[in-house]
Scaffold this motif. Structure first.
Motif, PDB file in Angstrom:
ATOM      1  N   ILE A 135      -7.219  11.748  -6.187  1.00 44.53           N
ATOM      2  CA  ILE A 135      -6.011  10.760  -5.943  1.00 44.53           C
ATOM      3  C   ILE A 135      -5.682  10.834  -4.404  1.00 44.53           C
ATOM      4  CG2 ILE A 135      -4.119  11.863  -7.045  1.00 44.53           C
ATOM      5  CD1 ILE A 135      -5.222   8.054  -7.207  1.00 44.53           C
ATOM      6  N   PHE A 136      -5.157  11.939  -3.857  1.00 37.29           N
ATOM      7  CA  PHE A 136      -4.605  11.953  -2.728  1.00 37.29           C
ATOM      8  C   PHE A 136      -5.576  11.364  -1.650  1.00 37.29           C
ATOM      9  CE2 PHE A 136      -4.602  13.881   1.459  1.00 37.29           C
ATOM     10  CZ  PHE A 136      -3.230  13.734   1.778  1.00 37.29           C
ATOM     11  N   LEU A 145       0.730  -1.168   0.009  1.00 34.12           N
ATOM     12  CA  LEU A 145      -0.098   0.048   0.101  1.00 34.12           C
ATOM     13  C   LEU A 145       0.833   1.441   0.205  1.00 34.12           C
ATOM     14  CD1 LEU A 145      -2.733  -1.101   2.596  1.00 34.12           C
ATOM     15  CD2 LEU A 145      -2.995  -0.906  -0.184  1.00 34.12           C
ATOM     16  N   PHE A 146       1.884   1.378   0.585  1.00 38.59           N
ATOM     17  CA  PHE A 146       2.620   2.380   0.671  1.00 38.59           C
ATOM     18  C   PHE A 146       3.422   2.493  -0.600  1.00 38.59           C
ATOM     19  CE2 PHE A 146       3.470   1.715   5.454  1.00 38.59           C
ATOM     20  CZ  PHE A 146       2.362   2.705   5.731  1.00 38.59           C
ATOM     21  N   ALA A 147       3.818   1.709  -1.285  1.00 39.32           N
ATOM     22  CA  ALA A 147       4.224   1.561  -2.726  1.00 39.32           C
ATOM     23  C   ALA A 147       3.239   2.183  -3.577  1.00 39.32           C
ATOM     24  CB  ALA A 147       4.731   0.012  -3.262  1.00 39.32           C
ATOM     25  N   TYR A 204      -8.099   7.279   2.081  1.00 42.66           N
ATOM     26  CA  TYR A 204      -8.795   6.533   2.745  1.00 42.66           C
ATOM     27  C   TYR A 204      -8.845   4.957   2.637  1.00 42.66           C
ATOM     28  CZ  TYR A 204     -12.674  10.163   3.226  1.00 42.66           C
ATOM     29  OH  TYR A 204     -13.175  11.397   3.781  1.00 42.66           O
ATOM     30  N   TYR A 205      -8.109   4.791   1.445  1.00 47.58           N
ATOM     31  CA  TYR A 205      -7.630   3.220   1.524  1.00 47.58           C
ATOM     32  C   TYR A 205      -6.679   2.942   2.440  1.00 47.58           C
ATOM     33  CZ  TYR A 205      -7.408  -1.239  -1.230  1.00 47.58           C
ATOM     34  OH  TYR A 205      -7.481  -2.243  -1.251  1.00 47.58           O
ATOM     35  N   ASN A 212      -7.806   0.678   6.024  1.00 45.24           N
ATOM     36  CA  ASN A 212      -7.209  -0.779   6.170  1.00 45.24           C
ATOM     37  C   ASN A 212      -6.751  -0.662   7.581  1.00 45.24           C
ATOM     38  OD1 ASN A 212      -6.923  -2.562   4.000  1.00 45.24           O
ATOM     39  ND2 ASN A 212      -7.216  -1.034   2.849  1.00 45.24           N
ATOM     40  N   HIS A 213      -6.049   0.377   7.879  1.00 41.48           N
ATOM     41  CA  HIS A 213      -5.332   0.431   9.244  1.00 41.48           C
ATOM     42  C   HIS A 213      -6.610   0.463  10.239  1.00 41.48           C
ATOM     43  CE1 HIS A 213      -3.461   2.152  12.718  1.00 41.48           C
ATOM     44  NE2 HIS A 213      -2.452   1.456  12.297  1.00 41.48           N
ATOM     45  N   MET A 214      -7.575   0.947  10.048  1.00 40.98           N
ATOM     46  CA  MET A 214      -8.689   0.968  11.314  1.00 40.98           C
ATOM     47  C   MET A 214      -9.346  -0.639  11.399  1.00 40.98           C
ATOM     48  SD  MET A 214     -11.505   3.458  11.653  1.00 40.98           S
ATOM     49  CE  MET A 214     -12.632   3.080  10.119  1.00 40.98           C
TER      50      MET A 214
END
Length: 206
Positions: A138-139, A46-48, A144-145, A149-151
């Protein structure tokens, strides 16, 4: 063996009294570390995606970061770090044989952890009121994605805290055996660490 020979030998030590006992020990269990590694791999991907999007839309990322509610991110960070500290304290307490203090620290960690989804709910409400949704650019799509996902991972951690707290209340964990509590602490610290990366990437844009 005569008495002179036996006197020259060092006294035997029980296994649990060995000076190297416990060295190199991994806290928790193998299963939780497999889960943590999977979590890290997921967020590395996801960071990629984040960096690819940021490289292709640098101006939009720079302009959009200032629209987020900074204090929401700050308070979530405080909640994650504080809950991690409380859970770590719970592990230390049970290691020292202070079961009640360990349970109290775990309850405190749970209460602080529960503030995360509450803070996130109000943040999303604020975002929507200011036109910040998944289609705002896009930001915000990437924002949100990753944060949702972290939540989800944090929610699993909260369920884990409830399970471990229930077992702790029944006296399952002892100073000699508290792998479940250590496993929970390891998972929550990993989830905390990921948030400490997410926060500057979106709210501060470093």
């Amino acid at each position: 063996m005569d008495s002179a020979q036996s006197a020259s030998l060092p006294p035997l030590m029980p296994c649990d009294a060995s000076p190297v006992a416990g060295k190199g020990r991994i806290p928790g269990n193998k299963g939780i570390w497999v889960g943590i590694c999977c979590e890290f791999v997921e967020f590395l991907l996801l960071f990629a995606v984040y960096f690819v999007a940021r490289a292709n839309f640098p101006q939009e990322f720079t302009a959009s970061a200032g629209r987020l509610h900074l204090w929401s991110g700050i308070w979530i960070t405080v909640a994650m770090v504080s809950s991690s500290f409380s859970i770590a304290a719970s592990v230390i307490m049970i290691r020292n044989g202070r079961r009640r203090a360990s349970i109290a620290c775990l309850v405190l960690g749970l209460l602080i952890a529960l503030s995360y989804p509450v803070l996130k709910f109000f943040e999303i409400q604020w975002n929507l009121a200011h036109g910040i949704n998944g289609e705002a650019g896009i930001f915000f799509t990437v924002y949100y994605y990753l944060t949702i996902n972290h939540m989800v991972h944090a929610f699993w951690g909260i369920l884990g805290i409830l399970w471990v707290l229930t077992r702790h209340g029944f006296g399952i964990y002892t100073p000699e055996n508290h792998d479940g509590l250590e496993a929970l602490a390891s998972y929550w610290h990993a989830t905390d660490l990921i948030w400490l990366v997410i926060f500057p990437f979106f709210y501060v844009l470093v």
